[in-house]
Design a protein around this motif. Structure first.
Motif: not given
Length: 1625
Positions: A331-336
């Motif tokens: 959940x702390x990752x960046x998603x396009x």
């Protein structure tokens, strides 16, 4: 045999196979063959007639106890005799040979005495079933209980071989397969008991008829019967326990049992199994090379895909546990938006960059559920296999480059992609070779059978001519039984007779009109017009247009109905329906009328699709379309049915293996906990998934399966589907391509006679031209027409050609000082007589000269002849004054432009100007100094090219300069550059003109001979290419029109642009509700259409192009499956069976690809007559042969052996084969150690690997020291030794730097040892079983120059399109696959994109943002040009596909050549010299013959690989050497037999003998003086026969009561006894 020779002989092979299958002897001929002693005597050497029983004996004899007793006696007497081979024609499950005729009906399914002499003494009997199929059984008691005469066993044989039982068994299996697809618990339980009863009954019949296991022809000796054992074992086990996933053991054998019930399918599967055995070497090589590539990926990219953009809090401090838990939380990752995986990044300068507010950090997980990575050998192997199969490979490359850096594209271009192409090419070549071997074996067998049949018929005919005065008729097929005469008379009266005289007169008047070419022309024109009106439909369409198209459809229905009635009347019912095409036309008209009658009924609109059948009527006049339909029909054969059975089996197995896992763990693979589109929870979806795997789209579904069910089971299942399915499809494709079915070869249009349509078009065009000329007032000279007609009739014409000789030309031809030159104002005329043949030959020579070399002739006329007539320059004297100066100037310019230095300088400037393009981008203001430098370079390049053009104008003249295509190309490119420079100087906008700079690269085409050769082949195949593309466009038109009927206006949807999500069906159900939301000020709501749709024929073509040549066709599939009605909101899988539309189109694409390859290769074969290679220059051919000869030959021993005993001992050690094998084994062990490394390995495994690394360095260093001492300075003469030395230095330096400087390597230093695997290749020449590997590697090496030529052309295409794409699409919106790293904004990124664009990549994701139009984009910022994008990508994909096809064809062509090279033998010169030296010891007089008794000692005295150690008597007999008078053998015969044995007996022995005779330079004096009188095999047979006769004679003599044995003179007088020479008379 060369590939093109094999290709051209397809028609002959097909005709030969057809003739051999129809060979028959009539009753009189068969009676003479069976009962005439003289005929049998004349045919005693034929292999078939030698199998016939003695004259006067019945051919088919029932099995009796007496015959069994006689067979037992023969077996006892013949136990110590050399057995003969079984007859090839009388093998089990083969058809009865034609010499035996048809057995009496009462002998069918009845035990008979065996016809094969090999089995007559082995207690077997045969049974002939319906269709004259042979079956062989053991005569011993079955299961120790039932003899061959037992009624139970006889009844079991009759039932088992009866056709009705086979039909019932097949129906049972098919019904069982139906129940595999459905789930009805109560009925399924009952039917399972029925199925088990049938299978048990079949099993019992086989046991009772054949016995269980004791004997050659018992139950268990047939591997197909093992399926029955598995069926019963698993079936009964399933009755009492739950098998779970092991239920597939019940399914698989039952589906495979289909093959046992159909002889054709059974033979096809057996042939496939044999071909797979032939591919064992290729499979091993593929596994090894894939492992090497996987190891390279492991050490280059280990752990790179774990780097992700993490949303890191500002000013956050915490413990290590907090850090680990934070980066472990996805959940702390960046998603396009729209992506399920986090955005990857890298820490290198050219890697992906994270957006603001995020940090690139190493995380514990990898993309795609963690299955896409290089962290271990297994996952790296999966990624490499993904690159090999080209499945979503561009995404893998993008992920890797984003994490590791864009510069690593070189690793893919130089290592992975060439390695994968090498594997794919040799796999295709190996499968093609297996197919060719089967074709050649069948053709050879048919040829032998036909020749023997001809000899039999010839003998029978001669015998009949002796007995009767009239000649015998040729054998014909047996008359077929005629139908009921009364029924025939009735049919003739109804169908053939005319009702009355009026009807007869009407038929006679209509028949010429219906059969005339103009009638065919009118019908074809109506069909084409109908296609145009059908293509005019679109969405949305006005009422007027819709009404007009409806009226047009009624008109065409009326026209085709009238045409049908006219043909019915003219041809009659009987004549009309005798032609299959007429039946098809009748069906088309009836369906059209049925559509009109049911047009108002709701739900019957699908009949509109039947209108497309009208267009298929063009097949009557279109040869390519006819071939396509014939190919599709031929595919519905045994191989196609095997493929369908495999798809069905895998579909059922998938449901049984993974249904429960998909349903119970669906939340792991779907956010909404609903089954995804691709799953295996039911049969239909499982079937679709298997079809998708066979289409090359498997990796995404594999990820879902591995996440839901576990990696092991899914990996095994998917690999089985991929490998087996692709092998079957490749075999089907090649069998259709190379197979010899029907009239498979397409003739050149100029070689074929015109059909009715062509005749009508010719006559119509002539009539139009004649009347147009009359209207324009032109008169035709009748006399000239007659004269021309006479000349045409004569076939030759003679005319005068005036060649003007200018003063400049005379100056070049005369004396340099101008002496003896008489000025002449009028040009002289050289009169030449020319004929069309001379003209044609001259034109061909000139065209070939222009293609291969630039103009190098002396200075010629500057202008054309008309210019000299109009200009006074004609009278200028070239011997003095200005004329002399002009002539000298032209001479100097000619010498200058033809000088090698000048040509080299121009080539250098061309390469420099092309390389300058890579420094440009669309942001020149950011690099003003570089841009200014590039502008100056452009001016310099333009000036140099302008000077070059002016010099060539002066040297060659305008006439010759502009007669060359390449000069025209240079002229146009220079004009574009000058216009661009002029516009730039004047301050005009040069944006579009800068794109024309990409044309600079085209200058290189004329400067490299290799590229010109490839272009020449493309030019020769261009007409055929256009023909195949026209057929493909026609098929796409059919599917496009069908797609318009099914999907036009149904791809629209209501879309929320803010959240970028579709509205659910419960929220918005149609267009009206969506527009209502817009009226309520919901500005983010839009009623949008899909970018790719079927609303008109143009978009249909684009959509089908994407489906055919892109991996991104899934979006179109989903839109079609979700579509409902026009202006309705799509619903999830609301139209599930629309999958079938795309499935049928993919199948159609399979056949169109086959047609494309067929026509293209046929064009190359037809137009490349006399060429040694179609893709190489003469110099490259010589280089290829030299490299191929040097590749696998043994070293010539040029390195001198040292004199010192110590050095000599080391020399013998390092040059011995065991030492080479030991070092190769050490290299392989070291490679295996490098494979065990993982990204998460602990300290101990790391130390073990380092210990092995240091040990490998020590071993390699020791090897170097030993070799440098033994070989001295000669060590560096070998390329392999230089590689070993470089690898050793790299390993030592790398280890030192790692230990002392803590250097971080781009890759592991041990990876350099991969280069040492060349040592493994070098020892392949010593391994006999690696012959196919050597052959395939040799083929690839020999094709390298051709691959280089084609690869250079492909690189130029990529380079040019990259530059054009940069200037055309640099500002498009970043969406789909266009992002911050992969775009067209710079040349580097554009080049990276274009190198990953291909028919197996998702290139439609690049076209998607280019298709944007307002309001989806801003016209001033990021809008693209849809038409430009479509033209750009479609042209690039077509060129890419065409060149890739050339690459594969080049490898296959060389595979044919390496299979049977013209000037090569399996032995080297050293082996031949060894044979000669050994032969000289046994033949000191040089007579070229030795006694047969010394052959055993001679073969034992030879060295490997020709040596045959003792005892070798049996092997020498089987060599079947010719024997000369005096029991002598010839030198050349022995050498040929030994060489054939070394090459595993492959190839033509006579051709091999001819090559050896020329290579070995044997002066065979015995060839003329003495001819062979026997052979070793025949002599052995004669000795065995003599021994049998003598033993029987002695036995009969003792039984007769005579007390003494006859002496030798008495025994020699006994009829049938052997003569003095040991052979029977």
């Amino acid at each position: 045999m060369d590939m093109f020779e094999f290709w051209s002989s397809r028609k002959q092979r097909a005709e030969q196979l057809r003739r051999s299958s129809q060979l028959r002897l009539n009753a009189s001929q068969r009676s003479q063959l069976l009962g005439n002693h003289e005929v049998r005597e004349a045919l005693q050497n034929e292999r078939m007639t030698s199998l016939l029983p003695p004259v006067g004996t019945e051919v088919f004899r029932r099995l009796t106890p007496a015959s069994q007793h006689e067979a037992g006696e023969k077996k006892k007497e013949g136990d110590d005799q050399q057995p003969i081979k079984p007859a090839h024609h009388l093998q089990a499950r083969k058809l009865l040979p034609f010499i035996y005729g048809d057995p009496p009906p009462e002998f069918l399914n009845t035990p008979l005495e065996d016809l094969d002499p090999f089995y007559q003494s082995r207690k077997t009997f045969m049974v002939i079933s319906k269709g004259n199929v042979l079956h062989r059984f053991n005569a011993d008691r079955a299961c120790y209980l039932l003899s061959a005469f037992n009624p139970v066993r006889t009844a079991a044989i009759k039932i088992h071989l009866h056709p009705l039982f086979s039909v019932c068994l097949m129906l049972t299996i098919l019904i069982n397969c139906v129940f595999m697809m459905i789930s009805v618990p109560v009925l399924s339980r009952f039917m399972e008991d029925v199925f088990m009863a049938v299978y048990t009954f079949d099993f019992t019949l086989k046991i009772l008829s054949r016995g269980f296991c004791v004997g050659r022809f018992t139950f268990l000796w047939d591997p197909w019967n093992w399926l029955d054992v598995l069926i019963l074992t698993a079936g009964f086990a399933a009755q009492f326990t739950s098998l779970g996933k092991f239920l597939v053991l019940v399914t698989i054998p039952r589906v495979l049992k289909i093959f046992t019930c159909t002889p054709g399918l059974r033979r096809t599967v057996e042939a496939l199994v044999q071909s797979v055995k032939r591919l064992a070497d290729v499979i091993i090589l593929t596994v090894v090379l894939l492992s090497i590539l996987a190891m390279i990926g492991l050490h280059f990219f280990m752990g790179d895909l774990k780097h992700k953009c993490v949303i890191w809090p500002v000013n956050t401090t915490g413990s290590l546990d907090f850090y680990i838990s934070y980066i472990s939380d996805s959940g702390n990752y960046y998603y396009l938006p729209g992506h399920l995986d986090a955005l990857l990044c890298g820490n290198r300068s050219d890697a992906g960059v994270c957006p603001e507010g995020t940090t690139c950090m190493r995380t514990p997980t990898n993309p795609n559920y963690g299955f896409t990575n290089y962290d271990s050998f297994g996952f790296s192997l999966l990624a490499t296999f993904r690159l090999l199969m080209q499945d979503f490979w561009d995404n893998l490359v993008h992920l890797t480059l984003r994490a590791a850096g864009r510069s690593y594209i070189t690793v893919f271009l130089l290592v992975f992609l060439p390695g994968c192409f090498f594997l794919l090419s040799i796999i295709v070549a190996a499968v093609a070779m297996a197919q060719v071997e089967r074709e050649e074996a069948d053709a050879a067998e048919a040829k032998t059978t036909e020749e023997e049949f001809g000899r039999i018929v010839q003998v029978l005919k001669m015998r009949e001519e002796e007995e009767a005065s009239r000649g015998a008729e040729l054998p014909e097929e047996q008359d077929r039984p005629q139908k009921n005469p009364s029924l025939r008379r009735c049919m003739d009266t109804v169908l053939k007779k005319d009702c009355c005289g009026c009807w007869r007169r009407l038929r006679l008047q209509l028949r010429p009109f219906v059969l005339s070419p103009f009638f065919h022309l009118g019908v074809a024109a109506c069909i084409i017009l109908n296609a145009i009106f059908m293509a005019a439909e679109h969405y949305p369409m006005s009422k007027e247009t819709e009404h007009l198209l409806t009226i047009a459809n009624l008109v065409f229905v009326a026209i085709f109905t009238a045409e049908l009635l006219l043909r019915l009347v003219a041809l009659g019912l009987w004549g009309f329906f005798q032609v299959s095409r007429n039946v098809f036309d009748f069906v088309v008209v009836v369906t059209g009328l049925l559509e009109l009658s049911l047009a108002d009924i709701e739900g019957i609109s699908v009949l509109r699709a039947l209108r497309l059948l009208r267009l298929l009527r063009l097949e009557r006049w279109w040869a390519e379309l006819h071939l396509l339909m014939e190919t599709a029909w031929t595919s519905v054969g045994n191989l196609g049915l095997v493929l369908l059975s495999a798809v069905f089996m895998f579909s059922v197995v998938g449901v049984q293996l993974f249904k429960d896992d998909y349903e119970s763990r669906v939340c792991k693979i779907a956010v909404d906990c609903e089954l995804p589109r691709w799953h295996m929870a039911d049969f239909f979806h499982s079937f679709l998934l298997v079809v998708r795997i066979l289409c090359g789209e498997w990796v995404e579904t594999l990820w879902d399966c591995m996440e839901a069910s576990g990696p092991a089971t899914c990996a095994v299942f998917f690999m089985a589907v991929i490998i087996i399915g692709n092998v079957l499809m490749l075999n089907l494709f090649l069998s259709l391509l190379l197979g010899s079915f029907g009239s498979a070869r397409l003739a050149d249009p100029s070689e074929k006679g015109p059909n009715n349509l062509q005749t009508a078009l010719t006559q119509t065009s002539a009539w139009i031209l004649e009347h147009v000329g009359t209207l324009l007032g032109k008169k035709n000279d009748v006399d000239l027409d007659h004269e021309a007609a006479d000349r045409k009739k004569d076939g030759r014409k003679e005319y005068l050609a005036l060649t003007l000789a200018t003063p400049a030309q005379r100056g070049f031809e005369g004396n340099e000082e101008g002496e003896n030159m008489v000025p002449c104002k009028a040009p002289a005329a050289n009169i030449k007589f020319r004929t069309p043949e001379i003209e044609k030959e001259k034109d061909q020579q000139m065209s070939k000269l222009q293609d291969e070399n630039p103009p190098r002739s002396p200075a010629e006329d500057c202008c054309c002849d008309s210019c000299y007539h109009c200009c006074a320059i004609q009278g200028v004297d070239a011997s003095r004054g200005a004329g002399r100066f002009w002539s000298d100037l032209r001479r100097v310019c000619l010498l200058l432009v033809q000088h090698r230095v000048f040509e080299g300088f121009i080539v250098f400037i061309i390469l420099l100007s092309s390389a300058a393009l890579m420094f440009e981008d669309v942001h020149p203001e950011q690099r003003p100094v570089l841009q200014m430098f590039l502008d100056r370079l452009d001016q310099v390049f333009a000036f140099v090219f302008l000077v070059e053009m002016l010099l060539k104008w002066v040297a060659f003249g305008f006439k010759k300069y502009f007669s060359s295509f390449w000069c025209w190309l240079d002229f146009l490119i220079l004009d574009a550059s000058l216009i661009s420079l002029t516009a730039n100087i004047l301050g005009w906008s040069t944006g579009p003109l800068r794109t024309l700079r990409a044309l600079r690269t085209l200058r290189t085409l004329s400067r490299f001979k290799g590229i010109r050769v490839v272009l020449r082949s493309l030019r020769l195949g261009l007409p055929s290419l256009c023909r195949s593309l026209l057929v493909t466009a026609f098929i796409w038109l059919l599917f496009g029109l069908l797609g318009m009927d099914l999907f036009a206006g149904k791809f629209y949807f209501c879309f929320n642009e803010t959240s970028e999500e579709y509205f659910a069906l419960e929220e918005v159900s149609n267009k009206t509700e969506c527009l209502t939301l817009q009226m309520l000020n919901f500005t983010e709501v839009r009623w949008r259409n899909a970018k790719f749709n079927f609303d008109n024929v143009g978009m249909s073509f684009l959509s089908l192009f994407i489906v055919s040549l892109s991996a991104g066709w899934m979006d179109l599939l989903y839109s079609g499956v979700d579509s409902k009605q026009i202006e309705d909101q799509p619903a999830y899988e609301s139209n599930l069976y629309m999958h079938l539309y795309f499935l049928f189109f993919i199948v159609g694409g399979f056949f169109t690809w086959n047609l494309f390859i067929r026509i293209f290769v046929d064009a190359l074969q037809r137009r490349q007559v006399g060429e040694k290679h179609v893709f190489m220059t003469a110099e490259q051919q010589k280089y290829s042969r030299a490299v191929a000869k040097k590749l696998f030959e043994k070293p010539d021993g040029a390195t001198p052996r040292p004199q010192s005993c110590c050095q000599a001992w080391l020399y013998d050690l390092v040059t011995a084969l065991p030492f080479e094998v030991f070092m190769a084994a050490m290299i392989c062990v070291y490679m295996v150690v490098l494979m065990v490394e993982t990204d998460d390995s602990s300290y101990k495994p790391f130390m073990v690997v380092m210990w092995f690394h240091n040990a490998a360095i020590f071993i390699f260093l020791t090897e170097f020291i030993l070799k440098i001492i033994a070989l001295r300075q000669h060590y560096f003469r070998s390329v392999l030794n230089i590689i070993d030395f470089a690898v050793l230095i790299g390993l030592i330096v790398g280890s030192f730097a790692e230990n002392h400087f803590s250097t971080v390597y781009v890759f592991h230093p041990g990876l350099l040892a991969v280069l040492r695997l060349a040592r493994v290749v070098s020892i392949l020449r010593y391994i006999r079983y690696a012959r196919k590997i050597r052959m395939l590697i040799l083929a690839f090496v020999m094709s390298c120059p051709a691959l280089l030529n084609i690869g250079l052309l492909l690189f130029l295409v990529v380079y040019t399109y990259s530059y054009v794409g940069m200037w055309a699409f640099a500002h498009v919106k970043r969406e789909a696959t266009v992002d911050d790293m992969f775009n067209f904004e710079t040349f580097g990124s554009s080049m990276t994109i274009m190198m990953t664009v291909g028919p197996s990549s998702v290139w439609d994701g690049l076209l998607f943002p280019i298709m944007n139009t307002p309001p989806d984009c801003d016209p001033d910022i990021d809008c693209g040009s849809p038409m430009a994008g479509i033209v750009f990508f479609t042209s690039y994909i077509l060129l890419h596909v065409l060149l890739v096809v050339h690459l594969f064809i080049a490898v296959v062509v060389e595979s044919f050549r390496s299979r049977n090279p013209e000037d090569a033998t399996p032995l080297s010169e050293e082996h031949l010299q060894m044979f000669h030296n050994t032969w000289s010891k046994f033949d000191p007089d040089g007579s070229q013959v030795i006694p047969y008794g010394e052959l055993s000692d001679f073969c034992h005295a030879l060295q490997e690989p020709l040596k045959i150690p003792k005892p070798n008597s049996i092997r020498l007999v089987l060599m079947d050497l010719p024997l000369l008078p005096g029991d002598q053998v010839r030198c050349l015969d022995v050498l040929c037999a030994l060489t054939s044995q070394e090459s595993d007996g492959s190839g033509d022995r006579y051709a091999l003998k001819a090559r050896l005779e020329g290579k070995f330079h044997i002066n065979d004096i015995s060839k003329v003086s003495r001819e062979p009188i026997s052979s070793t095999l025949r002599r052995k047979q004669e000795e065995v026969a003599a021994a049998v006769i003598q033993r029987a004679f002695r036995k009969n003599w003792q039984v007769g009561g005579v007390g003494r044995m006859p002496n030798r003179s008495e025994a020699s007088c006994v009829p049938g006894s052997p003569g003095p020479g040991g052979a029977s008379p």
